[in-house]
Design a protein around this motif. Structure first.
Motif, PDB file in Angstrom:
ATOM      1  N   ILE A 183     -14.600  -5.883  -2.067  1.00 29.54           N
ATOM      2  CA  ILE A 183     -14.940  -4.439  -1.410  1.00 29.54           C
ATOM      3  C   ILE A 183     -16.238  -4.169  -1.300  1.00 29.54           C
ATOM      4  O   ILE A 183     -17.193  -4.603  -2.319  1.00 29.54           O
ATOM      5  CB  ILE A 183     -14.205  -3.320  -2.399  1.00 29.54           C
TER       6      ILE A 183
ATOM      7  N   THR B  13     -10.996   4.261   5.114  1.00 29.75           N
ATOM      8  CA  THR B  13     -11.531   3.786   6.545  1.00 29.75           C
ATOM      9  C   THR B  13     -11.425   4.993   7.678  1.00 29.75           C
ATOM     10  O   THR B  13     -12.226   5.527   8.132  1.00 29.75           O
ATOM     11  CB  THR B  13     -10.811   2.435   7.119  1.00 29.75           C
TER      12      THR B  13
ATOM     13  N   ASP C  39      -8.909   2.741   0.242  1.00 33.27           N
ATOM     14  CA  ASP C  39      -8.998   2.484   1.737  1.00 33.27           C
ATOM     15  C   ASP C  39      -9.506   3.797   2.318  1.00 33.27           C
ATOM     16  O   ASP C  39      -8.762   4.624   2.327  1.00 33.27           O
ATOM     17  CB  ASP C  39      -7.986   1.702   2.453  1.00 33.27           C
TER      18      ASP C  39
ATOM     19  N   GLY D  73     -16.208  -2.018   3.839  1.00 32.01           N
ATOM     20  CA  GLY D  73     -15.037  -2.575   4.146  1.00 32.01           C
ATOM     21  C   GLY D  73     -14.316  -3.362   3.119  1.00 32.01           C
ATOM     22  O   GLY D  73     -14.930  -3.528   2.133  1.00 32.01           O
ATOM     23  N   PHE D  74     -13.299  -3.890   3.377  1.00 35.36           N
ATOM     24  CA  PHE D  74     -12.504  -4.800   2.575  1.00 35.36           C
ATOM     25  C   PHE D  74     -12.310  -6.338   3.054  1.00 35.36           C
ATOM     26  O   PHE D  74     -11.929  -6.343   4.490  1.00 35.36           O
ATOM     27  CB  PHE D  74     -11.134  -4.263   2.276  1.00 35.36           C
TER      28      PHE D  74
ATOM     29  N   SER E 132       0.624  -1.141  -0.017  1.00 32.57           N
ATOM     30  CA  SER E 132       0.214  -0.144   0.116  1.00 32.57           C
ATOM     31  C   SER E 132       0.813   1.287  -0.298  1.00 32.57           C
ATOM     32  O   SER E 132       1.976   1.299   0.379  1.00 32.57           O
ATOM     33  CB  SER E 132      -0.878  -0.030   1.407  1.00 32.57           C
TER      34      SER E 132
END
Length: 212
Positions: free
Chosen positions: A204, A38, A36, A208-209, A4
């Protein structure tokens, strides 16, 4: 799935996008990056900065009575309502403040509002807020829902958008597809990654993931 990395917003370096290259499936497409959001959605300090950035598009002459939050953007939506209210934006509600609500989703994926929430939509000037807007599937469902309940769309905002216009509506976003080099969304039935035999790294959803 590769490592990431973070991308800073071109408007405010306090807003960061966490992205991961790979092969991922959403409910309506396959994409080559996991985005992402989050912490932007859940951490109050980041949500407040994101809301301030999004509010700039509506300061001049937009009327906003209600913010409809999709994809778990409720915290950002609350801060956005504060930013708009404090800026003196026009609001037609009798109490002079903005409603922040989220639709329900039934068993076949349709968006609905409970009877006690419908007055916050019917005849109201609506700002639609999403985490991401890529294929337009969620935007389309939300617009159909708002129209059905008699709401008036005044604007659409997203943290990340893959297009400038979706279903004839301009999308105001903090991050765009061009900010992620090589970002692409594919039809799930014609995905070149699938055709090349590359397995999915994860699924996804709006919450979330899930790694596969």
């Amino acid at each position: 799935m590769q490592d990431s990395f973070k991308i800073n917003s071109p408007y405010n370096n306090l807003i960061k996008l966490n992205v991961t290259p790979g092969h991922f499936a959403t409910s309506s497409s396959h994409i080559n990056y996991l985005i992402d959001l989050t912490t932007l959605k859940a951490r109050s300090s980041e949500a407040k900065v994101a809301a301030k950035s999004l509010s700039q598009e509506y300061m001049a002459n937009t009327i906003v009575d209600t913010i409809i939050c999709m994809d778990g953007t409720d915290v950002i939506g609350a801060y956005l309502a504060d930013e708009l209210t404090n800026s003196g934006i026009m609001c037609m509600n009798a109490h002079g403040t903005i409603y922040v609500i989220t639709p329900d989703q039934n068993s076949i994926g349709q968006l609905t509002f409970k009877d006690n929430v419908i007055p916050m939509v019917k005849g109201k000037h609506i700002l639609l807020l999403l985490a991401t807007a890529t294929t337009g599937h969620t935007v389309e469902k939300a617009l159909e829902c708002i129209e059905y309940y008699g709401g008036l769309i005044e604007g659409i905002s997203a943290i990340f958008s893959g297009a400038n216009v979706i279903h004839g509506q301009e999308i105001h976003s903090i991050f765009h597809a061009k900010d992620i080099e090589g970002y692409t969304s594919y039809n799930s039935g014609n995905c070149p990654l699938c055709n090349a035999g590359i397995p999915l790294d994860g699924l996804i959803s709006t919450t979330g993931f899930t790694k596969i």
